[in-house]
Design an enzyme around this catalytic site. Structure first.
Site, PDB file in Angstrom:
ATOM      1  N   SER A 134       0.843  -1.446  -0.104  1.00 11.39           N
ATOM      2  CA  SER A 134       0.151   0.335   0.028  1.00 11.39           C
ATOM      3  C   SER A 134       1.130   1.524   0.228  1.00 11.39           C
ATOM      4  O   SER A 134       2.092   0.747   0.589  1.00 11.39           O
ATOM      5  CB  SER A 134      -1.114  -0.065   1.325  1.00 11.39           C
ATOM      6  OG  SER A 134      -1.396   1.545   1.223  1.00 11.39           O
ATOM      7  N   TYR A 172      -1.072  -0.947  10.339  1.00 13.13           N
ATOM      8  CA  TYR A 172      -1.348  -0.923   9.039  1.00 13.13           C
ATOM      9  C   TYR A 172       0.150  -0.448   8.302  1.00 13.13           C
ATOM     10  O   TYR A 172       0.334  -1.120   7.639  1.00 13.13           O
ATOM     11  CB  TYR A 172      -2.898   0.097   8.196  1.00 13.13           C
ATOM     12  CG  TYR A 172      -2.780  -0.262   6.853  1.00 13.13           C
ATOM     13  CD1 TYR A 172      -3.727  -1.402   6.402  1.00 13.13           C
ATOM     14  CD2 TYR A 172      -2.767   0.489   5.771  1.00 13.13           C
ATOM     15  CE1 TYR A 172      -3.259  -1.955   5.315  1.00 13.13           C
ATOM     16  CE2 TYR A 172      -2.835  -0.089   4.429  1.00 13.13           C
ATOM     17  CZ  TYR A 172      -3.197  -1.490   4.736  1.00 13.13           C
ATOM     18  OH  TYR A 172      -3.937  -1.801   3.259  1.00 13.13           O
TER      19      TYR A 172
HETATM   20  N1  LIG Z   1      -8.501  -0.592  -0.925  1.00 13.62           N
HETATM   21  C1  LIG Z   1      -7.420  -0.313  -0.964  1.00 13.62           C
HETATM   22  O1  LIG Z   1      -7.702   1.426  -1.317  1.00 13.62           O
HETATM   23  C2  LIG Z   1      -6.101  -0.316  -0.675  1.00 13.62           C
HETATM   24  C3  LIG Z   1      -5.130   0.351  -0.959  1.00 13.62           C
HETATM   25  C4  LIG Z   1      -3.959   0.265  -0.308  1.00 13.62           C
HETATM   26  C5  LIG Z   1      -3.916  -1.315  -0.499  1.00 13.62           C
HETATM   27  N2  LIG Z   1      -4.399  -2.341  -0.390  1.00 13.62           N
HETATM   28  C6  LIG Z   1      -4.515  -3.391  -0.072  1.00 13.62           C
HETATM   29  O2  LIG Z   1      -5.063  -4.122  -1.013  1.00 13.62           O
HETATM   30  C7  LIG Z   1      -5.512  -5.981  -0.726  1.00 13.62           C
HETATM   31  C8  LIG Z   1      -6.801  -6.097  -0.682  1.00 13.62           C
HETATM   32  O3  LIG Z   1      -7.371  -5.196  -0.571  1.00 13.62           O
HETATM   33  P1  LIG Z   1      -9.029  -4.743  -0.991  1.00 13.62           P
HETATM   34  O4  LIG Z   1      -9.459  -3.481  -0.634  1.00 13.62           O
HETATM   35  O5  LIG Z   1      -9.832  -5.878  -2.184  1.00 13.62           O
HETATM   36  O6  LIG Z   1      -9.680  -5.760   0.485  1.00 13.62           O
HETATM   37  P2  LIG Z   1     -11.203  -6.372   0.467  1.00 13.62           P
HETATM   38  O7  LIG Z   1     -10.869  -6.818   1.739  1.00 13.62           O
HETATM   39  O8  LIG Z   1     -12.324  -5.812  -0.509  1.00 13.62           O
HETATM   40  O9  LIG Z   1     -11.023  -7.602   0.176  1.00 13.62           O
HETATM   41  C9  LIG Z   1     -10.332  -8.846   1.311  1.00 13.62           C
HETATM   42  C10 LIG Z   1     -10.509 -10.346   0.668  1.00 13.62           C
HETATM   43  O10 LIG Z   1      -9.227 -11.205   1.838  1.00 13.62           O
HETATM   44  C11 LIG Z   1     -10.246 -11.880   2.581  1.00 13.62           C
HETATM   45  N3  LIG Z   1      -9.652 -12.016   3.606  1.00 13.62           N
HETATM   46  C12 LIG Z   1      -8.785 -11.723   4.567  1.00 13.62           C
HETATM   47  N4  LIG Z   1      -8.624 -12.260   5.379  1.00 13.62           N
HETATM   48  C13 LIG Z   1      -8.197 -13.548   4.974  1.00 13.62           C
HETATM   49  C14 LIG Z   1      -7.337 -14.674   5.426  1.00 13.62           C
HETATM   50  N5  LIG Z   1      -7.081 -14.245   6.671  1.00 13.62           N
HETATM   51  N6  LIG Z   1      -7.466 -15.619   4.369  1.00 13.62           N
HETATM   52  C15 LIG Z   1      -7.748 -15.681   3.509  1.00 13.62           C
HETATM   53  N7  LIG Z   1      -8.616 -14.657   3.527  1.00 13.62           N
HETATM   54  C16 LIG Z   1      -8.957 -13.118   3.828  1.00 13.62           C
HETATM   55  C17 LIG Z   1     -11.816 -10.773   2.572  1.00 13.62           C
HETATM   56  O11 LIG Z   1     -12.570 -11.877   3.108  1.00 13.62           O
HETATM   57  C18 LIG Z   1     -11.717 -10.515   1.345  1.00 13.62           C
HETATM   58  O12 LIG Z   1     -12.378 -11.322   0.244  1.00 13.62           O
HETATM   59  C19 LIG Z   1      -4.527  -5.805   0.720  1.00 13.62           C
HETATM   60  O13 LIG Z   1      -3.961  -5.936   0.740  1.00 13.62           O
HETATM   61  C20 LIG Z   1      -5.099  -4.082   1.242  1.00 13.62           C
HETATM   62  O14 LIG Z   1      -4.399  -3.705   2.109  1.00 13.62           O
HETATM   63  C21 LIG Z   1      -6.335  -1.738  -0.828  1.00 13.62           C
END
Ligand SMILES: NC(=O)c1ccc[n+]([C@@H]2O[C@H](COP(=O)([O-])OP(=O)(O)OC[C@H]3O[C@@H](n4cnc5c(N)ncnc54)[C@H](O)[C@@H]3O)[C@@H](O)[C@H]2O)c1
Length: 282
Positions: free
Chosen positions: A159, A172
């Site tokens: 991130s 985070y």
């Molecule tokens: N959304 C953003 O703006 C953003 C920004 C920077 C980084 N990220 C990173 O991108 C990645 C995904 O983000 P997103 O927004 O798509 O998330 P999200 O929460 O929409 O989807 C993540 C999925 O991971 C699954 N999950 C959570 N813990 C788990 C575990 N222990 N084992 C298996 N599955 C698990 C959840 O059930 C969910 O379906 C993350 O690493 C997040 O930190 C997101």
């Protein structure tokens, strides 16, 4: 001296015959998160994709989306913070398709939001395990399979919070900073084996995770502050993942690729912000 020159295949973006594992490949709503987008885009390029998620139904939904487009995918319920689940996931991919070429370590959680004084140490440990240890565990079992193939690509999702401080949470940015440097350390260990390890650092793209936390006003203000004046989505992250996983990136390892509309390059002072508010966001 090796004077061999490289002639690219007709389409180095294709992943036909490759097998990918994407963690967190579901999404908490029917919409597009980073993992779901990456999985769909890898499948469009021809990869067979093992979709891991703690919520089986969410991974199943992604499988249906991929199969509706003629792609190949399998959903698996797994908690990537558990070593046994990671081992089983890799075994499942090999049993189903015979190999593992690509690993996308996408799972990540916000975790506790407090500073060092206030954070609960047990919540801290649990979130570090999900955000950092899980990526090591998946790599631990996937890399031996990549060695058997003689090549591989790992893409870790960090991130921009891992490149900058300035969030209320200590967990985070700390965990995402660890993902950034774990990527470099792993790239150095496994480059000689033909295994590339890279990292995508998304800015605040609009995914279901963000949708639950953000008011329309905050969304608009954020859009106007971005250098490109555009909101990002899981697809923007997914495209970066697909590039790094493909042979288009065959000479790329150990990089941290921000996908953030320039958020880590600078900020535009929004015309809708009062001078006072703009100064406070500087
Ligand atoms: N959304 C953003 O703006 C953003 C920004 C920077 C980084 N990220 C990173 O991108 C990645 C995904 O983000 P997103 O927004 O798509 O998330 P999200 O929460 O929409 O989807 C993540 C999925 O991971 C699954 N999950 C959570 N813990 C788990 C575990 N222990 N084992 C298996 N599955 C698990 C959840 O059930 C969910 O379906 C993350 O690493 C997040 O930190 C997101």
């Amino acid at each position: 001296m090796n004077t061999e020159t490289y002639t690219p295949p007709r389409d180095a973006s294709r992943l036909d015959g490759r097998v990918a594992i994407v963690t967190g490949a579901g999404s908490r709503t029917p919409e597009i998160g980073n993992g779901r987008a990456a999985a769909i885009l890898l499948a469009r390029r021809g990869a067979a994709v093992l979709l891991i998620d703690m919520q089986f139904e969410a991974a199943e939904q992604t499988r249906k989306m991929i199969e509706a487009e003629g792609g190949r995918a399998l959903a698996l319920q797994a908690d990537v913070s558990r070593s046994i689940d990671c081992e089983n996931a890799v075994r499942t991919a090999v049993a189903q398709w015979g190999r593992v070429d690509i690993l996308v370590n996408n799972v990540g959680v916000g975790g506790p939001v407090q500073n060092a004084v206030d954070v609960d140490p047990e919540e801290w440990e649990a979130a570090l395990r999900i955000n950092v240890t899980s990526m090591m565990l998946m790599a631990k079992y996937a890399i031996p399979e990549m060695r058997r193939v003689g090549a591989g690509a790992i893409v870790n999702i960090a991130s921009v919070a891992g490149l900058l401080g300035g969030t209320p949470s200590l967990l985070y940015p700390t965990s995402k900073g660890a993902v950034v440097n774990m990527t470099r350390a792993m790239a150095a260990h496994h480059g000689v084996e033909g295994i590339r390890v890279n990292c995508v650092a998304p800015g605040m793209v609009y995914t279901p995770m963000v949708a639950t936390r953000m008011t329309p006003e905050a969304r608009e203000e954020r859009r106007q502050r971005s250098l490109l004046q555009t909101e990002g989505s899981g697809w923007d992250v997914g495209h970066a993942v697909a590039y790094l996983a493909s042979d288009e990136a065959r000479w790329v390892t150990g990089v941290v690729l921000p996908v953030d509309a320039g958020a880590t390059a600078g900020q535009v002072k929004s015309p809708t912000l009062s001078p006072d508010k703009a100064a406070r966001t500087a």
